[in-house]
Design an enzyme around this catalytic site. Structure first.
Site, short mmCIF file in Angstrom:
data_model
loop_
_atom_site.label_atom_id
_atom_site.label_comp_id
_atom_site.label_asym_id
_atom_site.label_seq_id
_atom_site.Cartn_x
_atom_site.Cartn_y
_atom_site.Cartn_z
N LYS A 9 1.75 -27.43 -40.46
CA LYS A 9 0.71 -26.66 -39.75
C LYS A 9 0.14 -27.44 -38.55
O LYS A 9 0.36 -28.65 -38.43
CB LYS A 9 -0.39 -26.30 -40.75
CG LYS A 9 0.07 -25.33 -41.84
CD LYS A 9 -1.11 -24.89 -42.71
CE LYS A 9 -0.67 -23.87 -43.75
NZ LYS A 9 -1.80 -23.37 -44.55
N TYR A 49 1.10 -13.84 -42.27
CA TYR A 49 0.12 -13.91 -43.36
C TYR A 49 -0.44 -12.53 -43.72
O TYR A 49 -1.53 -12.44 -44.27
CB TYR A 49 -1.02 -14.86 -42.98
CG TYR A 49 -0.66 -16.32 -43.16
CD1 TYR A 49 -0.41 -16.84 -44.43
CD2 TYR A 49 -0.60 -17.19 -42.08
CE1 TYR A 49 -0.09 -18.18 -44.62
CE2 TYR A 49 -0.29 -18.54 -42.26
CZ TYR A 49 -0.04 -19.02 -43.54
OH TYR A 49 0.28 -20.35 -43.73
N ASN A 112 -4.80 -27.47 -44.09
CA ASN A 112 -4.18 -28.12 -45.25
C ASN A 112 -2.73 -28.53 -45.01
O ASN A 112 -1.94 -28.61 -45.94
CB ASN A 112 -4.35 -27.27 -46.51
CG ASN A 112 -3.60 -25.96 -46.44
OD1 ASN A 112 -3.04 -25.62 -45.40
ND2 ASN A 112 -3.57 -25.22 -47.54
N HIS A 115 2.45 -25.25 -45.27
CA HIS A 115 2.61 -24.00 -46.03
C HIS A 115 3.91 -24.08 -46.81
O HIS A 115 4.88 -24.68 -46.34
CB HIS A 115 2.68 -22.81 -45.07
CG HIS A 115 3.19 -21.55 -45.74
ND1 HIS A 115 2.37 -20.70 -46.43
CD2 HIS A 115 4.45 -21.05 -45.83
CE1 HIS A 115 3.11 -19.72 -46.93
NE2 HIS A 115 4.36 -19.89 -46.57
N GLU A 126 10.43 -15.19 -45.66
CA GLU A 126 9.80 -16.13 -44.72
C GLU A 126 10.85 -16.92 -43.93
O GLU A 126 10.65 -17.21 -42.75
CB GLU A 126 8.84 -17.06 -45.48
CG GLU A 126 7.65 -16.30 -46.03
CD GLU A 126 6.66 -17.17 -46.79
OE1 GLU A 126 6.89 -18.39 -46.92
OE2 GLU A 126 5.64 -16.62 -47.24
P1 CMP Z 1 -0.87 -21.40 -47.35
O1 CMP Z 1 -0.04 -22.02 -48.42
O2 CMP Z 1 -0.40 -21.48 -45.96
O3 CMP Z 1 -1.08 -19.84 -47.71
C1 CMP Z 1 -2.26 -19.15 -47.46
C2 CMP Z 1 -3.29 -19.99 -46.80
O4 CMP Z 1 -4.58 -19.46 -46.78
C3 CMP Z 1 -3.44 -21.28 -47.56
O5 CMP Z 1 -2.31 -22.09 -47.40
C4 CMP Z 1 -4.71 -21.84 -46.96
O6 CMP Z 1 -4.49 -22.57 -45.79
C5 CMP Z 1 -5.45 -20.56 -46.61
N1 CMP Z 1 -6.59 -20.43 -47.50
C6 CMP Z 1 -6.57 -20.11 -48.78
N2 CMP Z 1 -7.82 -20.09 -49.28
C7 CMP Z 1 -8.63 -20.40 -48.24
C8 CMP Z 1 -10.02 -20.54 -48.10
N3 CMP Z 1 -10.83 -20.33 -49.14
N4 CMP Z 1 -10.49 -20.87 -46.91
C9 CMP Z 1 -9.66 -21.06 -45.85
N5 CMP Z 1 -8.33 -20.93 -45.93
C10 CMP Z 1 -7.82 -20.61 -47.11
#
Ligand code: CMP
Length: 140
Positions: A9, A49, A112, A115, A126
């Site tokens: 990311k 998403y 984070n 993904h 995907e």
């Molecule tokens: P990802 O695995 O990319 O899939 C969905 C994403 O939504 C997840 O990682 C997080 O980055 C994001 N996400 C999930 N919960 C939250 C949250 N409470 N606040 C912000 N982002 C979130």
């Protein structure tokens, strides 16, 4: 052997952690089958998403994913989907296990670092979102 999709990311790319993350995944036993360095448009990030549309964090997630370059990769291993989820750790880095990508490189639940696909079906979709056959790019 099966495949899954990872996306390094914008936070991790901007921080210069992409090389370390790829090395960690290769050490964990994944083979990189396709990889690109790209920037997502609002339309692409929103479509990728779409399953989260309507969730409170959706707009923030889309905004973040188009805030800088990302590195989508198709990764191959035995049981690739669960294996990659183990290697990246929990969505919230505060809950991620030692040695996982998110424990090492994620800042928060939103920023984070990486993904990973959550099922074989989503992995196929995907991978198809970014790559079509033999690593050719599907995004435009
Ligand atoms: P990802 O695995 O990319 O899939 C969905 C994403 O939504 C997840 O990682 C997080 O980055 C994001 N996400 C999930 N919960 C939250 C949250 N409470 N606040 C912000 N982002 C979130």
């Amino acid at each position: 052997m099966s495949q899954t999709l990872a996306i390094i990311k914008p936070d991790a790319v901007a921080a210069g952690n992409a090389g370390n993350i790829i090395a960690l995944l290769e050490r964990a036993g994944f083979t990189v089958k396709a990889l690109t360095f790209t920037s997502l448009t609002a339309k692409q990030a929103g479509a990728f998403y779409a399953v989260h549309a309507g969730r409170p964090f959706y707009d923030e997630l889309v905004e973040f994913m188009m805030s800088g370059p990302v590195i989508p990769m198709a990764l191959e291993a035995e049981n690739a989907v669960p294996k990659l989820r183990d290697a990246i750790g929990a969505t919230d880095p505060a809950e991620a296990a030692e040695g996982t990508v998110r424990k090492l490189y994620a800042e928060s639940k939103g920023r984070n670092a990486i993904h990973a696909s959550d099922s074989d079906e989503n992995a196929a979709n995907e991978i198809g979102f970014f790559f079509s056959g033999h690593g050719r790019l599907a995004v435009g």
